[in-house]
Design an enzyme around this catalytic site. Structure first.
Site, PDB file in Angstrom:
ATOM      1  N   ASP A   1      24.173  38.885 -11.207  1.00 33.41           N
ATOM      2  CA  ASP A   1      24.128  37.621 -11.947  1.00 33.41           C
ATOM      3  C   ASP A   1      23.236  37.737 -13.172  1.00 33.41           C
ATOM      4  O   ASP A   1      22.517  38.701 -13.344  1.00 33.41           O
ATOM      5  CB  ASP A   1      23.475  36.548 -11.072  1.00 33.41           C
ATOM      6  CG  ASP A   1      24.386  36.085  -9.964  1.00 33.41           C
ATOM      7  OD1 ASP A   1      25.548  36.459  -9.988  1.00 33.41           O
ATOM      8  OD2 ASP A   1      23.904  35.341  -9.108  1.00 33.41           O
TER       9      ASP A   1
ATOM     10  N   LYS B   1      27.030  33.547 -14.553  1.00 29.26           N
ATOM     11  CA  LYS B   1      26.505  32.381 -13.850  1.00 29.26           C
ATOM     12  C   LYS B   1      25.411  31.715 -14.663  1.00 29.26           C
ATOM     13  O   LYS B   1      24.453  31.222 -14.112  1.00 29.26           O
ATOM     14  CB  LYS B   1      25.931  32.729 -12.459  1.00 29.26           C
ATOM     15  CG  LYS B   1      26.966  32.860 -11.367  1.00 29.26           C
ATOM     16  CD  LYS B   1      26.939  31.663 -10.457  1.00 29.26           C
ATOM     17  CE  LYS B   1      27.927  31.820  -9.333  1.00 29.26           C
ATOM     18  NZ  LYS B   1      27.321  32.273  -8.099  1.00 29.26           N
TER      19      LYS B   1
ATOM     20  N   GLY C   1      19.713  36.472  -7.989  1.00 24.95           N
ATOM     21  CA  GLY C   1      18.333  36.084  -8.255  1.00 24.95           C
ATOM     22  C   GLY C   1      17.763  35.379  -7.031  1.00 24.95           C
ATOM     23  O   GLY C   1      18.490  34.715  -6.298  1.00 24.95           O
TER      24      GLY C   1
ATOM     25  N   THR D   1      12.473  33.493  -3.033  1.00 27.07           N
ATOM     26  CA  THR D   1      13.148  32.442  -3.781  1.00 27.07           C
ATOM     27  C   THR D   1      12.216  31.841  -4.847  1.00 27.07           C
ATOM     28  O   THR D   1      10.993  31.945  -4.750  1.00 27.07           O
ATOM     29  CB  THR D   1      13.666  31.357  -2.820  1.00 27.07           C
ATOM     30  OG1 THR D   1      14.478  30.451  -3.560  1.00 27.07           O
ATOM     31  CG2 THR D   1      12.539  30.595  -2.155  1.00 27.07           C
ATOM     32  N   ALA D   2      12.820  31.247  -5.869  1.00 29.56           N
ATOM     33  CA  ALA D   2      12.053  30.765  -7.029  1.00 29.56           C
ATOM     34  C   ALA D   2      10.904  29.854  -6.622  1.00 29.56           C
ATOM     35  O   ALA D   2       9.800  29.962  -7.169  1.00 29.56           O
ATOM     36  CB  ALA D   2      12.986  30.046  -7.997  1.00 29.56           C
TER      37      ALA D   2
ATOM     38  N   MET E   1      17.357  24.042 -10.720  1.00 33.28           N
ATOM     39  CA  MET E   1      18.328  23.619 -11.737  1.00 33.28           C
ATOM     40  C   MET E   1      18.074  22.168 -12.135  1.00 33.28           C
ATOM     41  O   MET E   1      19.006  21.395 -12.347  1.00 33.28           O
ATOM     42  CB  MET E   1      19.771  23.758 -11.181  1.00 33.28           C
ATOM     43  CG  MET E   1      20.128  25.186 -10.856  1.00 33.28           C
ATOM     44  SD  MET E   1      21.662  25.346  -9.932  1.00 33.28           S
ATOM     45  CE  MET E   1      21.112  25.075  -8.266  1.00 33.28           C
TER      46      MET E   1
ATOM     47  N   GLY F   1       8.888  31.726 -13.278  1.00 34.95           N
ATOM     48  CA  GLY F   1       7.827  31.973 -12.299  1.00 34.95           C
ATOM     49  C   GLY F   1       7.986  33.352 -11.671  1.00 34.95           C
ATOM     50  O   GLY F   1       9.105  33.824 -11.481  1.00 34.95           O
TER      51      GLY F   1
HETATM   52  N1  SAH Z   1      18.989  31.888  -5.517  1.00 34.53           N
HETATM   53  C1  SAH Z   1      17.981  31.549  -6.488  1.00 34.53           C
HETATM   54  C2  SAH Z   1      18.253  30.227  -7.146  1.00 34.53           C
HETATM   55  C3  SAH Z   1      19.484  30.219  -7.976  1.00 34.53           C
HETATM   56  S1  SAH Z   1      19.774  28.647  -8.736  1.00 34.53           S
HETATM   57  C4  SAH Z   1      16.612  31.555  -5.812  1.00 34.53           C
HETATM   58  O1  SAH Z   1      16.542  31.647  -4.589  1.00 34.53           O
HETATM   59  O2  SAH Z   1      15.614  31.495  -6.512  1.00 34.53           O
HETATM   60  C5  SAH Z   1      19.075  28.888 -10.305  1.00 34.53           C
HETATM   61  C6  SAH Z   1      17.833  28.082 -10.448  1.00 34.53           C
HETATM   62  O3  SAH Z   1      16.761  28.722  -9.766  1.00 34.53           O
HETATM   63  C7  SAH Z   1      17.354  27.956 -11.880  1.00 34.53           C
HETATM   64  O4  SAH Z   1      18.014  26.920 -12.538  1.00 34.53           O
HETATM   65  C8  SAH Z   1      15.895  27.627 -11.669  1.00 34.53           C
HETATM   66  O5  SAH Z   1      15.733  26.284 -11.324  1.00 34.53           O
HETATM   67  C9  SAH Z   1      15.566  28.427 -10.462  1.00 34.53           C
HETATM   68  N2  SAH Z   1      14.934  29.721 -10.786  1.00 34.53           N
HETATM   69  C10 SAH Z   1      15.427  30.935 -10.600  1.00 34.53           C
HETATM   70  N3  SAH Z   1      14.537  31.876 -10.967  1.00 34.53           N
HETATM   71  C11 SAH Z   1      13.472  31.211 -11.425  1.00 34.53           C
HETATM   72  C12 SAH Z   1      12.197  31.622 -11.927  1.00 34.53           C
HETATM   73  N4  SAH Z   1      11.877  32.909 -12.068  1.00 34.53           N
HETATM   74  N5  SAH Z   1      11.317  30.652 -12.276  1.00 34.53           N
HETATM   75  C13 SAH Z   1      11.627  29.365 -12.136  1.00 34.53           C
HETATM   76  N6  SAH Z   1      12.788  28.931 -11.654  1.00 34.53           N
HETATM   77  C14 SAH Z   1      13.693  29.835 -11.292  1.00 34.53           C
END
Ligand code: SAH
Length: 455
Positions: free
Chosen positions: A227, A249, A280, A310-311, A362, A391
């Site tokens: 992605d 994506k 991600g 996760t984020a 998001m 982050g």
């Molecule tokens: N599967 C991913 C999320 C995917 S949805 C996870 O578990 O992190 C995509 C959203 O994740 C983005 O719009 C944002 O809100 C968040 N996101 C992903 N990486 C990020 C990061 N490094 N810092 C902040 N938000 C992040």
């Protein structure tokens, strides 16, 4: 290199050993161990060379050795004269034997003592069980070739056996256990050969926030499907010669539709590939990993999921925000701020009532709607919130304030990187403490909780 290294198959072939003495005896014994038929002689005559694959001279008068070398040369017979590399056409290396594994050390005949010293070092470094390991592999060789026809896969399975528990078992003398490891690896490898898709969490973007399992799988992948969120730092860990397929994506500009991604994964797996579907963060948190897993399982494809940071976790750690805090935040809620036809479909009431930390993925576009919904359901307008961009990476940024402040500042502040919204009383703790002291109510709640837990 002056001498070309080869290993001769001497089984049933004749080797002439000219000379009598300890060195000649040793050479004869060595050739006999390799299955040669030894012809011994004290004096040289041409007829002795008839049908010989190799001629060796040692412990014989110089004139005899010269005659041997000259005649061998004439007939094109490989010839070794011990300590006289100038006379012969081959030299004998120092040999380390571990079952079928043979290591030969040569010095082009110029420093045999050094070669022997090197042999001693190698002897010490290679466990004696190494030969038994090789012998075990030899027993399985045909079956491996038959059941794992793909050479790359076979190599991977064998490498893991030679460096993993199978080798440990052999070195410790547990032959039966080692054999069981071989059989298991073979069965697993055969299942792999049918193709497997690994749904792998790539974390927030920093390579060192990847799990070791994800890193190993990236190194072993035949193809990587990834992605936009997956950073270069993570992709750099992938096997160099594994093709990478970008399926996009980015918000509102999907490169491939989800059904097309599913179909691609199924097709690659059916080609027998080891597919790493890299996402991600974590695959099962707003990553549509569930849909991909279902599609794969429905198609009968083997699928494994590797979790990722996760984020929300990466952002909280980065900003030193405890997502749960005794007495302050008793739950964490991951919620999506993604809108369908412009509408934010969130059940606000329970989010406002409970002592929870909200992590909104998001959520940057729908931030005003999010604020309106939460405040309308009774959220304290002074509740601390933060917007955290990228982050867990080197380029992380954070904006803290009330929801009103974030709504007002976000458009000018955002640089377009992925951003997460965190909201809740716990944001006043951790690094938030530096900004203000906890309220009396916080202290009371914390004390009450501590008491309850002590019971
Ligand atoms: N599967 C991913 C999320 C995917 S949805 C996870 O578990 O992190 C995509 C959203 O994740 C983005 O719009 C944002 O809100 C968040 N996101 C992903 N990486 C990020 C990061 N490094 N810092 C902040 N938000 C992040």
């Amino acid at each position: 290199m002056r001498h070309f290294p080869v290993f001769l198959d001497l089984r049933g072939r004749t080797v002439l050993v000219l000379g009598t003495g300890a060195v000649a005896d040793r050479k004869a014994a060595l050739a006999a161990r390799a299955g040669a038929v030894i012809r011994r002689a004290e004096r040289f005559e041409t007829g002795l060379l008839e049908g010989c694959a190799l001629a060796i001279g040692a412990d014989a008068p110089d004139a005899e050795l010269r005659s041997l070398a000259a005649a061998a040369h004439r007939f094109g017979i490989t010839c070794n004269v011990v300590d006289r590399p100038d006379l012969g056409t081959c030299i004998m290396p120092a040999v380390i034997e571990r079952g079928p594994v043979t290591i030969a050390v040569g010095s082009d005949g110029v420093a045999p003592v050094l070669a022997r010293l090197l042999r001693a070092r190698i002897e010490a470094a290679i466990p004696p069980g190494f030969g038994r390991l090789a012998a075990l592999a030899a027993r399985f060789r045909d079956e491996f070739r038959r059941r794992l026809p793909d050479a790359a896969l076979r190599r991977r399975v064998l490498e893991r056996l030679f460096t993993g528990p199978a080798a440990d078992h052999v070195f410790a003398g547990r032959e039966a256990e080692a054999e069981a490891e071989f059989a298991r690896a073979l069965a697993e490898g055969a299942a792999d050969a049918a193709g497997t898709v690994f749904l792998v969490g790539g974390g927030p973007g920093a390579a060192d926030l990847l799990t070791l399992r994800a890193q190993r799988l990236l190194g072993e992948a035949d193809v990587i499907v990834h992605d936009r969120l997956v950073g270069d730092a993570v992709l750099d860990l992938a096997r160099r010669d594994a093709p990478r397929i970008y399926v996009g994506k980015a918000r509102a500009q999907h490169c491939l539709k989800q059904e097309e991604i599913n179909a691609l994964l199924i097709r690659l797996a059916r080609e027998g590939k080891r597919v790493v579907r890299l996402k991600g963060g974590d695959p099962f948190i707003f990553g549509r990993g569930g849909e991909e897993a279902e599609a794969l399982l429905a198609a009968g494809i083997r699928c494994e999921v590797v979790p990722g940071v996760t984020a929300a976790l990466a952002c909280a750690a980065q900003e030193m925000i405890p997502l749960t805090h005794r007495g302050i935040a008793r739950s964490v809620t991951f919620v999506t701020g993604h809108t369908r036809d412009g509408v934010l479909d969130i059940d606000f009431a329970p989010l406002v009532r409970s002592r929870t930390t909200l992590a909104v993925y998001m959520g940057i576009v729908s931030l005003p709607q999010l604020r309106d919904g939460l405040l309308a359901h009774g959220l304290d307008p002074a509740m601390p919130a933060a917007l955290i961009e990228r982050g867990g990476t080197e380029r992380h940024r954070a904006l803290r304030g009330t929801l009103d402040a974030l709504v007002a500042q976000a458009p000018g502040w955002s640089t377009g990187g992925p951003a997460l919204v965190l909201i809740g009383p716990a944001l006043a703790r951790g690094a938030g403490l530096a900004a203000g002291t906890p309220t009396a109510a916080d202290a009371e709640a914390e004390a009450a909780e501590a008491e309850a837990e002590a019971d």
